[in-house]
Design an enzyme around this catalytic site. Structure first.
Site, PDB file in Angstrom:
ATOM      1  N   GLU A  81      -4.707 -43.990  10.797  1.00 21.17           N
ATOM      2  CA  GLU A  81      -4.044 -44.442  12.033  1.00 21.17           C
ATOM      3  C   GLU A  81      -4.753 -45.999  12.415  1.00 21.17           C
ATOM      4  O   GLU A  81      -5.984 -45.835  12.774  1.00 21.17           O
ATOM      5  CB  GLU A  81      -4.288 -43.262  12.993  1.00 21.17           C
ATOM      6  N   ASP A 270     -15.014 -30.349   6.781  1.00 20.84           N
ATOM      7  CA  ASP A 270     -13.504 -29.820   6.877  1.00 20.84           C
ATOM      8  C   ASP A 270     -13.084 -29.768   8.248  1.00 20.84           C
ATOM      9  O   ASP A 270     -13.448 -29.396   9.205  1.00 20.84           O
ATOM     10  CB  ASP A 270     -13.922 -28.132   6.697  1.00 20.84           C
ATOM     11  N   HIS A 367      -1.880 -50.873  20.318  1.00 16.73           N
ATOM     12  CA  HIS A 367      -1.239 -50.379  18.980  1.00 16.73           C
ATOM     13  C   HIS A 367      -0.677 -51.226  18.193  1.00 16.73           C
ATOM     14  O   HIS A 367      -0.691 -51.189  17.111  1.00 16.73           O
ATOM     15  CB  HIS A 367      -0.506 -49.088  19.347  1.00 16.73           C
TER      16      HIS A 367
HETATM   17  P1  NAD Z   1     -22.212 -23.979   0.853  1.00 12.36           P
HETATM   18  O1  NAD Z   1     -22.127 -22.471   0.593  1.00 12.36           O
HETATM   19  O2  NAD Z   1     -21.822 -24.825  -0.446  1.00 12.36           O
HETATM   20  O3  NAD Z   1     -23.552 -24.208   1.384  1.00 12.36           O
HETATM   21  C1  NAD Z   1     -24.309 -23.574   1.952  1.00 12.36           C
HETATM   22  C2  NAD Z   1     -25.447 -22.950   1.399  1.00 12.36           C
HETATM   23  O4  NAD Z   1     -26.320 -23.857   1.058  1.00 12.36           O
HETATM   24  C3  NAD Z   1     -26.338 -22.092   2.275  1.00 12.36           C
HETATM   25  O5  NAD Z   1     -25.881 -20.698   2.073  1.00 12.36           O
HETATM   26  C4  NAD Z   1     -27.877 -22.237   1.636  1.00 12.36           C
HETATM   27  O6  NAD Z   1     -28.172 -21.154   0.741  1.00 12.36           O
HETATM   28  C5  NAD Z   1     -27.803 -23.359   0.926  1.00 12.36           C
HETATM   29  N1  NAD Z   1     -28.890 -24.786   1.619  1.00 12.36           N
HETATM   30  C6  NAD Z   1     -29.345 -25.279   0.888  1.00 12.36           C
HETATM   31  N2  NAD Z   1     -29.922 -26.340   2.039  1.00 12.36           N
HETATM   32  C7  NAD Z   1     -29.337 -26.060   2.999  1.00 12.36           C
HETATM   33  C8  NAD Z   1     -29.574 -26.536   4.435  1.00 12.36           C
HETATM   34  N3  NAD Z   1     -30.503 -27.685   4.628  1.00 12.36           N
HETATM   35  N4  NAD Z   1     -29.226 -25.866   5.521  1.00 12.36           N
HETATM   36  C9  NAD Z   1     -28.257 -24.645   5.147  1.00 12.36           C
HETATM   37  N5  NAD Z   1     -28.004 -24.459   3.912  1.00 12.36           N
HETATM   38  C10 NAD Z   1     -28.705 -25.055   2.742  1.00 12.36           C
HETATM   39  O7  NAD Z   1     -21.275 -24.351   2.079  1.00 12.36           O
HETATM   40  P2  NAD Z   1     -20.977 -23.620   3.443  1.00 12.36           P
HETATM   41  O8  NAD Z   1     -21.353 -24.720   4.491  1.00 12.36           O
HETATM   42  O9  NAD Z   1     -21.346 -22.503   3.804  1.00 12.36           O
HETATM   43  O10 NAD Z   1     -19.326 -23.737   3.461  1.00 12.36           O
HETATM   44  C11 NAD Z   1     -18.671 -24.819   3.818  1.00 12.36           C
HETATM   45  C12 NAD Z   1     -17.250 -24.894   3.054  1.00 12.36           C
HETATM   46  O11 NAD Z   1     -16.565 -23.717   3.117  1.00 12.36           O
HETATM   47  C13 NAD Z   1     -16.522 -26.008   3.393  1.00 12.36           C
HETATM   48  O12 NAD Z   1     -15.991 -26.784   2.099  1.00 12.36           O
HETATM   49  C14 NAD Z   1     -15.243 -25.336   3.907  1.00 12.36           C
HETATM   50  O13 NAD Z   1     -14.115 -26.090   3.990  1.00 12.36           O
HETATM   51  C15 NAD Z   1     -15.050 -24.038   3.087  1.00 12.36           C
HETATM   52  N6  NAD Z   1     -14.488 -22.698   3.788  1.00 12.36           N
HETATM   53  C16 NAD Z   1     -13.989 -22.856   5.250  1.00 12.36           C
HETATM   54  C17 NAD Z   1     -13.338 -21.825   5.627  1.00 12.36           C
HETATM   55  C18 NAD Z   1     -12.822 -21.922   7.133  1.00 12.36           C
HETATM   56  O14 NAD Z   1     -13.073 -22.803   7.749  1.00 12.36           O
HETATM   57  N7  NAD Z   1     -12.158 -20.984   7.544  1.00 12.36           N
HETATM   58  C19 NAD Z   1     -13.214 -20.707   5.038  1.00 12.36           C
HETATM   59  C20 NAD Z   1     -13.638 -20.715   3.689  1.00 12.36           C
HETATM   60  C21 NAD Z   1     -14.440 -21.755   2.896  1.00 12.36           C
END
Ligand code: NAD
Length: 413
Positions: A81, A270, A367
């Site tokens: 945009e 996301d 714009h």
């Molecule tokens: P993920 O599971 O890939 O990563 C999180 C994991 O990484 C943690 O559980 C932990 O074990 C590990 N980790 C390593 N270093 C870390 C740190 N410094 N801090 C925290 N954890 C660390 O990802 P996520 O963040 O749990 O999920 C994000 C994804 O889920 C996005 O891609 C999103 O689009 C998707 N998603 C979204 C929805 C929704 O919004 N309704 C539903 C399902 C999935």
């Protein structure tokens, strides 16, 4: 195309999928070649999503001038945009004299919901679950030892009655993650045990995008000496309109999300989770603006914003997409906390600039210059002709594709 059933489509290679779609839909040779030319991003896209045939590229720009909590920051923004990035640059410049934006952030806690159905006595089941906080904490933390090691993990339990359902909220500190997968895993693992405990049947087990335990607040002051006393009053009046009218509030908040989603996309976050959270938060007491404006005792403009900030620097596409990694490096965001504070600041500054334009010259003037370039390109202009045709349309006060075409064919290039 006569039939959208394409058996085995997902098993084809990306090139074969594209060839198939090209045959089925009559893509031109140029269109097919354009989609095929995805380069290494195509391979990455194949890993990130399904049935991939190409890559949709979005401009990545960098907003300048922003100070957040005393530190200068360059902000990568991915948006198609016009005017969005320019608005952040201008709004950030106008509050530099007062120190830029200052922020506050909650701990990064996400909510997972477990829905329990088939219970006759909801208050009793609610009380039973509430006595089990320590056991629930233990079971949740067992799911993600790495998160616990990093200082995160289960934090709180909220057991709610929603209509005919008992809803167990697991509140989990997800540290540097957005946290959806992390908390969904906990909710799923806990479900059978909750069935045994309550005698009910578990329905859904999924995070809530109303991430109201993970709010970020940002505040800035724009001096009347910089923006003009009339503009201060105009912006306060424009905000009051949004506060009074949900039709206006929706557009007000859309403008905020122009900035927020652009940074989220640039960093591989996301955008839908942020959008859902922001609008649900804005609707909690009747839909209203995510920001508010008032006058300081000195007559300057004070603006603030508050919204959920489910963003991460690990997980999802953030770690695997090289553009997202580069964006985080440009921003210097070493943790999700800093990223969230910068994103909220961008939302506020973006909103200020949109309101300033609306309250003064109107949104179209700023714009139009950028929009005119898009229209010129759509009309077939390229190279130096883009700017020449765009300028001619802006000077004429009319930006339309037919005019662009006639300027082009009239030998303007
Ligand atoms: P993920 O599971 O890939 O990563 C999180 C994991 O990484 C943690 O559980 C932990 O074990 C590990 N980790 C390593 N270093 C870390 C740190 N410094 N801090 C925290 N954890 C660390 O990802 P996520 O963040 O749990 O999920 C994000 C994804 O889920 C996005 O891609 C999103 O689009 C998707 N998603 C979204 C929805 C929704 O919004 N309704 C539903 C399902 C999935």
């Amino acid at each position: 195309m006569t039939n959208s059933r394409v058996p085995g489509f997902h098993n084809l290679s990306r090139a074969d999928r594209l060839a198939r779609i090209s045959d089925l839909t009559g893509l031109t040779h140029e269109q097919t070649a354009h989609l095929a030319a995805a380069g290494p991003d195509g391979e990455l896209a194949d890993h990130l999503s399904e049935n991939v045939i190409g890559v949709m590229s979005v401009p990545l720009g960098v907003a300048t001038n922003l100070i957040v909590d005393g530190q200068d920051v360059l902000v990568p923004m991915a948006t198609e945009e016009s005017s969005v990035i320019a608005a952040v640059c201008n709004g950030a410049l106008a509050c530099r004299d007062t120190g830029g934006v200052t922020t506050q952030a909650d701990d990064p806690c996400m909510i997972a919901q477990v829905q329990i159905v088939g219970l006759d006595d909801l208050p009793t089941a609610q009380a039973v679950v509430q006595t089990q906080t320590a056991e629930i904490a233990r079971r949740c933390n067992e799911c993600d030892p790495m998160l616990v090691e990093l200082g995160g993990g289960f934090r709180d339990l909220d057991v709610r009655i929603a209509g005919p359902f008992l809803v167990v909220h697991l509140i989990v500190d997800v540290r540097d993650a957005m946290g959806a997968n992390a908390v969904n895993t906990m909710a799923e693992r806990l479900a059978p045990w909750l069935e045994e405990l309550t005698g009910g049947t578990v329905g859904l087990r999924i995070l809530s995008n109303l991430a109201d335990r993970r709010l970020v607040r940002a505040r800035a002051v724009w001096p009347a000496a910089v923006i003009g006393a009339d503009t201060v009053d105009g912006i306060i009046s424009a905000w009051a309109f949004a506060d009074a009218d949900p039709y206006r509030a929706a557009t007000h908040n859309k403008g905020i999300m122009n900035g927020i989603s652009a940074v989220a996309l640039a960093t591989g976050n996301d955008t839908r989770a942020l959008e859902a959270g922001a609008h649900a938060f804005a609707a909690q007491d009747g839909y209203g603006p995510l920001s508010r404006y008032g006058k300081t005792p000195d007559g300057d403009l004070a603006g603030e914003i508050e919204l959920p900030m489910p963003v991460g620097i690990v997980g999802g596409a953030t770690r695997v997409h090289p553009t997202a990694q580069a964006a985080l490096t440009i921003m210097g965001a070493e943790n999700a906390d800093r990223l969230g504070r910068v994103i909220a600041s961008v939302g506020l500054v973006q909103n200020f600039s949109a309101l300033r334009a609306l309250a003064t010259e109107g949104i179209q003037r700023g714009h139009m210059g950028l929009h005119a370039r898009n229209v010129a390109i759509a009309a077939g202009a390229s190279g130096g002709a883009i700017d020449r045709v765009a300028r001619a349309m802006v000077d004429a006060g009319t930006v339309r594709e037919d005019l662009a075409r006639s300027l082009l064919s009239g030998g303007q290039d």
